[in-house]
Design a protein around this motif. Structure first.
Motif, PDB file in Angstrom:
ATOM      1  N   ASN A   2       0.823  -1.220   0.000  1.00  0.00           N
ATOM      2  CA  ASN A   2       0.000   0.000   0.000  1.00  0.00           C
ATOM      3  C   ASN A   2       0.853   1.263   0.000  1.00  0.00           C
ATOM      4  O   ASN A   2       0.509   2.234  -0.646  1.00  0.00           O
ATOM      5  CB  ASN A   2      -1.006  -0.018   1.164  1.00  0.00           C
ATOM      6  CG  ASN A   2      -0.362  -0.375   2.475  1.00  0.00           C
ATOM      7  OD1 ASN A   2       0.812  -0.720   2.504  1.00  0.00           O
ATOM      8  ND2 ASN A   2      -1.082  -0.282   3.548  1.00  0.00           N
ATOM      9  N   LYS A  21      -1.845  -4.879  -3.533  1.00  0.00           N
ATOM     10  CA  LYS A  21      -2.040  -3.713  -4.405  1.00  0.00           C
ATOM     11  C   LYS A  21      -1.002  -3.569  -5.512  1.00  0.00           C
ATOM     12  O   LYS A  21      -1.211  -2.829  -6.464  1.00  0.00           O
ATOM     13  CB  LYS A  21      -2.076  -2.438  -3.558  1.00  0.00           C
ATOM     14  CG  LYS A  21      -3.281  -2.419  -2.644  1.00  0.00           C
ATOM     15  CD  LYS A  21      -3.501  -1.094  -1.980  1.00  0.00           C
ATOM     16  CE  LYS A  21      -4.781  -1.095  -1.178  1.00  0.00           C
ATOM     17  NZ  LYS A  21      -4.803  -2.121  -0.122  1.00  0.00           N
ATOM     18  N   GLU A  35      -3.144  -4.441   6.334  1.00  0.00           N
ATOM     19  CA  GLU A  35      -4.290  -4.979   5.604  1.00  0.00           C
ATOM     20  C   GLU A  35      -4.720  -6.386   6.066  1.00  0.00           C
ATOM     21  O   GLU A  35      -5.892  -6.654   6.287  1.00  0.00           O
ATOM     22  CB  GLU A  35      -3.964  -4.997   4.112  1.00  0.00           C
ATOM     23  CG  GLU A  35      -5.197  -5.158   3.267  1.00  0.00           C
ATOM     24  CD  GLU A  35      -4.849  -5.283   1.803  1.00  0.00           C
ATOM     25  OE1 GLU A  35      -3.705  -4.995   1.431  1.00  0.00           O
ATOM     26  OE2 GLU A  35      -5.753  -5.696   1.053  1.00  0.00           O
TER      27      GLU A  35
END
Ligand code: SF4
Length: 329
Positions: A66, A88, A240
């Motif tokens: 991230n 991501k 996350e």
């Protein structure tokens, strides 16, 4: 340097295949010593620029994807296997294999497994490559070896927050290969079967039972103290793979229904200094990595509890039904 080995060709091939111009590298603490050597090799052989993540990293739940999104074309993460999370940036997971010197430690462990026929073989990511040899060794010694994959884990693999690969395995005992007591404790509490540890770092085999009693006594004391608490802090991780927001909200309601106060606190790193400002709170519930409440408990002045321990505090679960906290992905 450490006793770990990486497959450097896997990394170079992936960078070339993907045409990555900027590559992020992320390591758990024990492997960071390899960072600059690997960065040098990658830059030298592929022409890509390397960005090393200097932040702490505890697992595949805790990637720099991230923060590096938009900065790197590829992230290479060492020492863990992927979790069922939506990462991501394109990420290559590279296993770090710990090099066991010999079978001596398994021979030592055999003494603890006398009379046991069916053995569940279990380990963490850094020893997965050794499972096959270890299974052969046990079979040559007349044992039947059983392993199964868990939810998001490979056959025989456990994480500190995921013991699904050992649950319901019909064995007489488990043999855990690896360091520390946390994973074997989780196996013991999840299965109630004997657990023997073959520890290649200490070059020692041992039974988890003695440690289990000690830890449960400590947990009982923390729970007893938290029964007097009126104000709770519920810690939610911004990592996350550790963020359990729904659970945190449920716990807040549960505490509120008992006529007590609860405050939701969102943070990245949970450590003693980060909790110092909340001196008015009596106890904390950790919805982040389950290891924090158990492994680091001595570092904190106030009780740190798992969600299951909170249920015991509030009279919604019996002490006899104590369970380790797990993150269900
Ligand atoms: S939550 Fe904790 S135990 Fe689970 S993968 Fe992350 S660091 Fe490991």
């Amino acid at each position: 340097m450490t006793n770990y080995q990486f497959n450097i060709h896997q990394i170079l091939n992936k960078i070339r295949e993907q045409g990555a111009k900027i590559v992020g590298l992320q390591f758990p603490e024990g492997l960071k010593v390899h960072a600059t050597e690997l960065a040098h090799k990658i830059e030298d052989e592929t022409g890509a620029m390397v960005l090393i993540s200097g932040d702490p990293c505890y697992g595949a739940c805790d990637l720099s994807d991230n923060v590096m999104e938009g900065m790197v074309d590829l992230l290479v993460h060492f020492g863990h296997t992927p979790l069922p999370i939506d990462y991501k940036v394109p990420t290559l997971f590279v296993e770090a294999h710990y090099q066991l010197e010999s079978m001596e430690i398994l021979k030592e462990a055999l003494k603890f497994l006398e009379g046991k026929k069916k053995i569940g073989l279990v380990t963490t990511t850094q020893h997965l490559h050794f499972l096959e040899d270890a299974a052969h060794f046990l079979e040559e010694n007349g044992m039947e070896v059983l392993m199964k994959a868990g939810v998001g884990t490979l056959p025989g693999q456990v994480l500190g927050c995921n013991f699904s690969s050992v649950q319901d395995l019909p064995v007489d005992a488990f043999l855990y290969m690896g360091s520390g007591n946390f994973h074997p404790l989780g196996i013991k509490l999840s299965t109630q079967k004997p657990v023997i540890i073959a520890d290649p770092y200490l070059n020692q085999a041992r039974n988890i039972d003695e440690f289990t009693d000690r830890i449960l006594r400590i947990r009982f004391a923390r729970i007893t103290r938290a029964k007097e608490a009126n104000k709770f802090g519920i810690l939610i991780s911004s990592k996350e793979g550790q963020c359990r927001w729904e659970l945190a909200k449920d716990l807040k309601k549960m505490i509120y229904n008992e006529g007590k106060e609860a405050y939701l606190i969102f943070m990245n790193e949970i450590n003693p200094p980060s909790l110092l400002p909340y001196m008015d709170l009596d106890a904390f519930i950790v919805t982040a990595c389950p290891r924090i409440a158990i492994d680091d408990s001595k570092m904190y002045k106030k009780p740190l509890l798992t969600p299951q321990e909170l249920e015991i505090v509030l009279g919604r679960r019996e002490w006899e039904d104590y369970e380790m906290d797990e993150i269900k992905y």
